[in-house]
Enzyme design. Structure first.
Site, PDB file in Angstrom:
ATOM      1  N   ARG A   1      10.953  24.048 -16.487  1.00 58.01           N
ATOM      2  CA  ARG A   1      11.264  24.303 -15.074  1.00 58.01           C
ATOM      3  C   ARG A   1      10.924  23.113 -14.176  1.00 58.01           C
ATOM      4  O   ARG A   1      11.309  23.078 -13.019  1.00 58.01           O
ATOM      5  CB  ARG A   1      10.508  25.573 -14.618  1.00 58.01           C
ATOM      6  CG  ARG A   1      11.065  26.841 -15.223  1.00 58.01           C
ATOM      7  CD  ARG A   1      10.084  28.013 -15.102  1.00 58.01           C
ATOM      8  NE  ARG A   1       9.005  27.940 -16.075  1.00 58.01           N
ATOM      9  CZ  ARG A   1       8.040  28.866 -16.211  1.00 58.01           C
ATOM     10  NH1 ARG A   1       8.025  29.909 -15.416  1.00 58.01           N
ATOM     11  NH2 ARG A   1       7.098  28.730 -17.127  1.00 58.01           N
TER      12      ARG A   1
ATOM     13  N   LYS B   1      -4.015 -13.750  -3.691  1.00 59.25           N
ATOM     14  CA  LYS B   1      -4.079 -13.292  -5.098  1.00 59.25           C
ATOM     15  C   LYS B   1      -5.135 -14.064  -5.857  1.00 59.25           C
ATOM     16  O   LYS B   1      -5.170 -15.281  -5.777  1.00 59.25           O
ATOM     17  CB  LYS B   1      -2.709 -13.499  -5.762  1.00 59.25           C
ATOM     18  CG  LYS B   1      -2.640 -12.925  -7.149  1.00 59.25           C
ATOM     19  CD  LYS B   1      -1.735 -13.702  -8.078  1.00 59.25           C
ATOM     20  CE  LYS B   1      -2.472 -14.878  -8.672  1.00 59.25           C
ATOM     21  NZ  LYS B   1      -1.717 -15.626  -9.677  1.00 59.25           N
TER      22      LYS B   1
HETATM   23  C1  UD1 Z   1       1.875  32.351 -18.336  1.00 60.96           C
HETATM   24  C2  UD1 Z   1       1.558  33.830 -18.618  1.00 60.96           C
HETATM   25  C3  UD1 Z   1       1.780  34.634 -17.339  1.00 60.96           C
HETATM   26  C4  UD1 Z   1       0.923  34.071 -16.233  1.00 60.96           C
HETATM   27  C5  UD1 Z   1       1.195  32.588 -16.039  1.00 60.96           C
HETATM   28  C6  UD1 Z   1       0.176  32.024 -15.090  1.00 60.96           C
HETATM   29  C7  UD1 Z   1       2.169  34.177 -20.947  1.00 60.96           C
HETATM   30  C8  UD1 Z   1       3.114  34.782 -21.878  1.00 60.96           C
HETATM   31  N1  UD1 Z   1       2.417  34.316 -19.660  1.00 60.96           N
HETATM   32  O1  UD1 Z   1       3.263  32.281 -18.014  1.00 60.96           O
HETATM   33  O2  UD1 Z   1       1.428  35.992 -17.560  1.00 60.96           O
HETATM   34  O3  UD1 Z   1       1.184  34.781 -15.038  1.00 60.96           O
HETATM   35  O4  UD1 Z   1       1.053  31.876 -17.278  1.00 60.96           O
HETATM   36  O5  UD1 Z   1       0.433  30.703 -14.755  1.00 60.96           O
HETATM   37  O6  UD1 Z   1       1.170  33.627 -21.385  1.00 60.96           O
HETATM   38  N2  UD1 Z   1       1.988  26.340 -23.684  1.00 60.96           N
HETATM   39  C9  UD1 Z   1       1.739  25.751 -24.897  1.00 60.96           C
HETATM   40  N3  UD1 Z   1       2.504  26.069 -25.956  1.00 60.96           N
HETATM   41  C10 UD1 Z   1       3.517  26.975 -25.904  1.00 60.96           C
HETATM   42  C11 UD1 Z   1       3.777  27.566 -24.643  1.00 60.96           C
HETATM   43  C12 UD1 Z   1       3.003  27.230 -23.543  1.00 60.96           C
HETATM   44  O7  UD1 Z   1       0.816  24.942 -25.024  1.00 60.96           O
HETATM   45  O8  UD1 Z   1       4.159  27.208 -26.932  1.00 60.96           O
HETATM   46  C13 UD1 Z   1       1.159  25.963 -22.523  1.00 60.96           C
HETATM   47  C14 UD1 Z   1       1.927  25.287 -21.411  1.00 60.96           C
HETATM   48  O9  UD1 Z   1       1.894  23.875 -21.572  1.00 60.96           O
HETATM   49  C15 UD1 Z   1       1.197  25.717 -20.146  1.00 60.96           C
HETATM   50  C16 UD1 Z   1       0.561  27.050 -20.551  1.00 60.96           C
HETATM   51  O10 UD1 Z   1       0.627  27.146 -21.951  1.00 60.96           O
HETATM   52  O11 UD1 Z   1       0.172  24.814 -19.801  1.00 60.96           O
HETATM   53  C17 UD1 Z   1       1.287  28.243 -19.926  1.00 60.96           C
HETATM   54  O12 UD1 Z   1       2.651  28.199 -20.319  1.00 60.96           O
HETATM   55  P1  UD1 Z   1       3.835  28.516 -19.305  1.00 60.96           P
HETATM   56  O13 UD1 Z   1       5.089  28.393 -20.026  1.00 60.96           O
HETATM   57  O14 UD1 Z   1       3.657  27.751 -18.058  1.00 60.96           O
HETATM   58  O15 UD1 Z   1       3.542  30.064 -19.031  1.00 60.96           O
HETATM   59  P2  UD1 Z   1       4.061  30.911 -17.798  1.00 60.96           P
HETATM   60  O16 UD1 Z   1       5.493  31.212 -17.961  1.00 60.96           O
HETATM   61  O17 UD1 Z   1       3.658  30.255 -16.536  1.00 60.96           O
HETATM   62 CA    CA Z   2       2.757  28.304 -16.006  1.00 57.09          CA
END
Ligand code: UD1
Ligand code: CA
Length: 460
Positions: free
Chosen positions: A14, A352
């Site tokens: 995103r 510089k």
């Molecule tokens: C997640 C939560 C959501 C919460 C939100 C808060 C889940 C399923 N959902 O959603 O309930 O409200 O955070 O900000 O957990 N990441 C990995 N590996 C992966 C996927 C993600 O390391 O395979 C890391 C991302 O880099 C990020 C974090 O996990 O730092 C959260 O992932 P993101 O995709 O942003 O989750 P949200 O959709 O925001």
């Molecule tokens: Ca997030």
């Protein structure tokens, strides 16, 4: 032992960026470094970071820190999701540990908040705890689903929520503590039965609650600390908030900020009664003394500015400016410049890799590169230190009390001994001795009425 697991492998789609989301800067620092410091200062005994394609970047960023890096391969067809990522840390966790899980994209969380959360979890004797917050429209966040007795049941993601669940205003910021044995046992039971076919760590809540585990809900009112960054407009919003907070902290310490658009990186030091106007950017490892004046558009990075210095719309990098000096508008100090006390640099003066002695002045349009200048020297308008012969850089030495006339070229390497006088327009290529005048100009010709004799214009 408290083990922090920071999830940072996500693709950050995103953000619409070709860079790793957690490397995106907020007030000039990568987002992940805020979370890392918060985790480190919250009382964690060990930190694991789950990295993806950004692993090399993160290893470099946290070089010298005590961190365990785990690698999650990301790409089409590979398992994905916060539960899958967190589970990669399982081999580093003992049953009796407490595991603090943090997302890499909640940069404003403070160490004190995490410490209080850890205390809450310990004192309440919970098996698992999570932070929650509430807002009018928590679009994009997982919603906190409770039963009629206000007991937490599960977390449902925005895209999997029913219309009723979407009405819930309490949301999940993505900060949890799990007992080590439960973390290791249940994370791997999570499936991908959801809209995105991903492994959701949020499913842990339903699993633990249906197993009768004691779950602590730590609700915060300071929403800004728990907001996530998924897009560039959210990043903008958080950066503006953080900027305000940092600036208010400086004002509490006696710095006078005039205007809103002032960008100061956390960690910069500024003395009291220093006045800073809109548009200034002060970054990196910079310290600024007391009673300085810094006007709009000035950029100062990794520099030491002593007391009573005036900087008008100027650009300074990796340099040192001693007490009472002034510069600008539009002066430029490039790396390794050192202005001693009461130096004056006027408009369009570039320095510089040079030292400029006490009381020396360069009022207008000059370039001082690779030079060591003594005290009370006058550098005329348009004077240039010619330091580069196309292959090598050379140094010039100018001793105390010299006068360098306007438009002079000082061709290094050379030395102008004390009190020597370089006439305007001269190109100096040799040493000049104590008290000498150096003048070098082509012989002048002054031809009467030449323009009319050549019929270039008609004489009237
Ligand atoms: C997640 C939560 C959501 C919460 C939100 C808060 C889940 C399923 N959902 O959603 O309930 O409200 O955070 O900000 O957990 N990441 C990995 N590996 C992966 C996927 C993600 O390391 O395979 C890391 C991302 O880099 C990020 C974090 O996990 O730092 C959260 O992932 P993101 O995709 O942003 O989750 P949200 O959709 O925001
Ligand atoms: Ca997030």
């Amino acid at each position: 032992m408290i083990v922090s697991v920071i999830l940072a492998a996500g693709e950050g789609k995103r953000m619409k960026s070709s860079f790793s989301k957690v490397s995106t800067k907020i007030l000039n620092k990568p987002m992940i470094s805020y979370i890392f410091s918060a985790a480190k200062n919250s009382g964690s005994d060990k930190i694991c970071i789950v990295a993806g394609e950004n692993k090399a970047y993160l290893e470099d960023l946290f070089k010298g820190e005590d961190v365990e890096f785990l690698h999650q391969e990301v790409g089409p067809g590979l398992p994905y999701g916060t539960a899958y990522a967190a589970n990669l840390a399982s081999p580093f966790i003992d049953d009796c540990d407490q595991v603090l899980v943090l997302s890499g994209d909640i940069p404003l969380i403070r160490a004190e908040t995490l410490s209080k959360f850890i205390e809450f979890h310990k004192n309440g004797g919970f098996d698992t705890s999570l932070i929650t917050a509430e807002k009018e429209n928590p679009f994009g966040y997982g919603r906190i689903v409770k039963d009629e007795n206000n007991v937490l049941k599960k977390i449902v993601e925005q895209r999997d929520a029913s219309p009723e669940e979407l009405q819930i205003r309490e949301f999940n910021p993505g900060i949890y503590i799990f007992r080590g044995d439960l973390f290791k046992k249940h994370l791997k039971e999570i499936g991908t039965d959801n809209d995105q076919n991903e492994y959701y760590i949020t499913d842990m809540i339903e699993i633990l609650s249906s197993n009768g585990k004691k779950i602590g809900v730590y609700k915060t009112c300071d929403n800004i600390q728990v907001e996530g960054v998924n897009s560039k407009d959210q990043l903008f919003h958080l950066e503006m908030e953080l900027r305000k907070r940092v600036n208010v902290d400086f004002m509490k310490e006696g710095v006078l900020l005039r205007g809103e658009d002032i960008f100061i990186e956390p960690g910069v030091k500024i003395g009291r009664d220093t006045e800073i106007f809109s548009g200034a950017r002060i970054l990196g490892n910079t310290s600024i003394g007391e009673r300085c004046l810094i006007t709009g558009d000035s950029y100062i990075k990794d520099s030491i500015i002593e007391d009573d210095v005036v900087i008008k719309s100027s650009y300074i990098e990796q340099s040192r400016v001693e007490k009472g000096s002034d510069m600008g508008p539009f002066a430029h100090l490039r790396p390794n410049s050192h202005l001693k006390e009461k130096v004056h640099l006027g408009n369009f003066v570039e320095v510089k890799n040079s030292t400029i002695g006490k009381g020396t002045k360069a009022g207008h349009l000059a370039y001082v590169g690779d030079a060591d200048l003594g005290e009370n020297i006058n550098i005329g308008c348009g004077a240039i230190f010619v330091n580069y012969d196309g292959k090598n850089k050379h140094r010039a030495i100018v001793e105390d009390g010299c006068f360098i006339g306007s438009n002079a070229n000082i061709v290094a390497p050379l030395k102008l001994a004390k009190n020597s006088f370089i006439a305007a327009g001269s190109t100096v290529t040799t040493d000049v001795e104590d008290g000498d005048l150096f003048i070098n100009r082509a012989e002048s010709r002054h031809i009467k009425k030449w323009v009319y004799r050549k019929n270039l214009k008609e004489e009237k």
